[in-house]
Design a protein around this motif. Structure first.
Motif, PDB file in Angstrom:
ATOM      1  N   PHE A  48     -41.705  -3.503  25.347  1.00  0.00           N
ATOM      2  CA  PHE A  48     -40.487  -4.327  25.315  1.00  0.00           C
ATOM      3  C   PHE A  48     -40.799  -5.748  25.762  1.00  0.00           C
ATOM      4  N   ASP A  99     -38.185  -3.986  19.013  1.00  0.00           N
ATOM      5  CA  ASP A  99     -36.789  -4.393  19.136  1.00  0.00           C
ATOM      6  C   ASP A  99     -35.915  -3.182  18.808  1.00  0.00           C
ATOM      7  N   SER A 100     -34.608  -3.374  18.792  1.00  0.00           N
ATOM      8  CA  SER A 100     -33.710  -2.220  18.665  1.00  0.00           C
ATOM      9  C   SER A 100     -33.966  -1.420  17.385  1.00  0.00           C
ATOM     10  N   LEU A 101     -34.155  -2.131  16.288  1.00  0.00           N
ATOM     11  CA  LEU A 101     -34.340  -1.420  15.025  1.00  0.00           C
ATOM     12  C   LEU A 101     -35.673  -0.697  14.984  1.00  0.00           C
ATOM     13  N   LEU A 116     -37.253   0.362  17.472  1.00  0.00           N
ATOM     14  CA  LEU A 116     -37.176   1.470  18.410  1.00  0.00           C
ATOM     15  C   LEU A 116     -36.562   2.706  17.752  1.00  0.00           C
ATOM     16  N   THR A 140     -35.256   6.537  27.209  1.00  0.00           N
ATOM     17  CA  THR A 140     -35.141   5.530  28.263  1.00  0.00           C
ATOM     18  C   THR A 140     -36.296   4.549  28.147  1.00  0.00           C
ATOM     19  N   GLU A 141     -36.146   3.428  28.829  1.00  0.00           N
ATOM     20  CA  GLU A 141     -37.232   2.437  28.839  1.00  0.00           C
ATOM     21  C   GLU A 141     -38.499   3.020  29.441  1.00  0.00           C
ATOM     22  N   GLU A 142     -38.317   3.868  30.452  1.00  0.00           N
ATOM     23  CA  GLU A 142     -39.484   4.462  31.099  1.00  0.00           C
ATOM     24  C   GLU A 142     -40.257   5.330  30.105  1.00  0.00           C
ATOM     25  N   LEU A 186     -40.177   5.179  26.765  1.00  0.00           N
ATOM     26  CA  LEU A 186     -40.553   4.552  25.493  1.00  0.00           C
ATOM     27  C   LEU A 186     -41.218   3.191  25.704  1.00  0.00           C
TER      28      LEU A 186
END
Lengths: 305, 93
Positions: free
Chosen positions: B37, B43-45, B47, B68-70, B72
């Motif tokens: 990130f 980015d969102s797409l 991801l 979660t960010e952790e 991914l």
């Protein structure tokens, strides 16, 4: 309750099934049975096993602005039962009925930094996007159009969103004298704004890149109005911009310029889309942003600033 | 991936290829623990595409709570997430 305190944003409501604890700021709801509630409130103990029901859901996925409270109102399922009160407090802390650190809690109310950022609640649109994309695995664009338009009639559905938008448009367009003026409605959709422009005497040209089957149906029906037609095919941009007294760009088009441009990619309207959509700036906050979108139809408050 | 238990290196290679498909230059020096990130690689797409890729390629169904960010945030974190989910599947088969 050694490590926790009841969050100041929580209110309690007695209902037949127990006591509903609602944190309206965090939009979380938990139903507590009496043994649990009395223990939480420090009241006389009530015999029975402490248990709770999570009553939060993302209700907006079932309708635009349908119910922003996120309170579930369907049948109660099986509760979560707690072997110890320590387990119960942790459960309530996860749902923001109890908090440990006020500063940490306040920090949650900020925009999300990514789609999977769980440390911040994010804006309404971010929450909706995460729910749709990650949990329900649906395309937010498709969801939006399914919510907004009735596929049978092509009309905007009769939901709260429509009436809010309608009131907003009437306030801004309803006071304009557009007699004999040519108006470009960029992103016209089902023609909610176009109909108002027409009612004020305007000669409206609608442009919309998608909704092709829908657009045809609407443009056909709109053909009964004197001054409405829809440009669905490619037109060179100068042809479209020249000769218009004013232009209106739909909020959907400006809300996400990159997505809007993608929709016009490969068409001759791409250049026009690039000129008409822009990323709103800080001083573009509504309603001046909206006024700026009906460019040419009334003084632009942004340019006077 | 045909075998039921992809090894760690295979997973990392597949993830690196996936991220690199869009941005080959940025991925060349990417370390397995680098934050995707922070580096602007997801980015969102992308991801969402990544989640779909993980599920189809490694045959695991990721839960909303897993995303979660952790889990991914880096190639190695995603690998661990995949290994956790594929081993859970195997226990039941």
């Amino acid at each position: 309750l050694v490590d926790y305190s009841i969050c100041a944003d929580v209110s309690f409501r007695v209902i037949p099934e127990g006591v509903l604890a609602s944190n309206y700021r965090a939009r979380q709801h938990v139903l507590l049975n009496l043994p649990l509630f009395n223990a939480l409130a420090g009241a006389d103990p009530v015999s029975g096993e402490p248990c709770a029901w999570d009553r939060t859901w993302f209700s907006n996925v079932d309708g635009l602005l349908a119910d922003p409270t996120c309170l579930r109102v369907d049948e109660l399922g099986e509760p979560t039962r707690f072997a110890t009160y320590e387990d119960a407090w942790r459960y309530l802390a996860d749902r923001f009925v109890l908090i440990q650190d006020t500063a940490e809690y306040d920090a949650l109310f900020a925009v999300k930094k990514s789609l999977v950022d769980r440390k911040h609640f994010g804006t309404f649109h971010q929450r909706l996007g995460a729910e749709l994309r990650l949990n329900r695995r649906v395309d937010p664009d498709e969801w939006w159009y399914a919510q907004k338009f009735d596929p049978e009639t092509g009309e905007v559905r009769d939901n709260l969103y429509k009436f809010v938008q309608q009131a907003f448009l009437e306030e801004y367009i309803g006071s304009l004298d557009l007699t004999g003026k040519r108006v470009l409605d960029f992103g016209c959709g089902a023609g909610m704004a176009a109909r108002l422009f027409t009612a004020q005497g305007g000669l409206v040209t609608g442009v919309d890149p998608e909704l092709a089957p829908l657009a045809h149906r609407i443009s056909h029906r709109m053909g009964s109005l004197d001054h409405f037609y829809m440009v669905n095919e490619a037109k060179r941009e100068f042809e479209l911009l020249d000769g218009f007294d004013g232009r209106y760009v739909s909020p959907e088009s400006t809300a996400s310029p990159r997505r809007t441009l993608n929709r016009y990619e490969g068409t001759e309207l791409r250049g026009l889309a690039d000129r008409l959509t822009y990323r709103p700036t800080e001083r573009d906050m509504p309603p001046s942003a909206f006024a700026a979108r009906i460019q040419g139809l009334q003084p632009d408050p942004c340019s006077r600033a | 991936m045909s075998s039921s238990s992809p090894n760690q290196d295979e997973i990392l290679a597949a993830l690196r290829d996936f991220v690199g498909a869009e941005k080959p230059d940025e991925v060349r020096d990417l370390q397995n623990d680098d934050n995707l990130f922070d580096l602007g690689l997801l980015d969102s797409l992308q991801l969402v595409s990544m989640v779909v890729f993980i599920e189809s390629e490694f045959g695991c169904a990721l839960d909303f709570d897993d995303l979660t960010e952790e889990n991914l945030g880096s190639l190695s974190a995603i690998r661990d997430l995949i290994l956790r989910n594929t081993s859970e599947v195997q226990e039941f088969t």
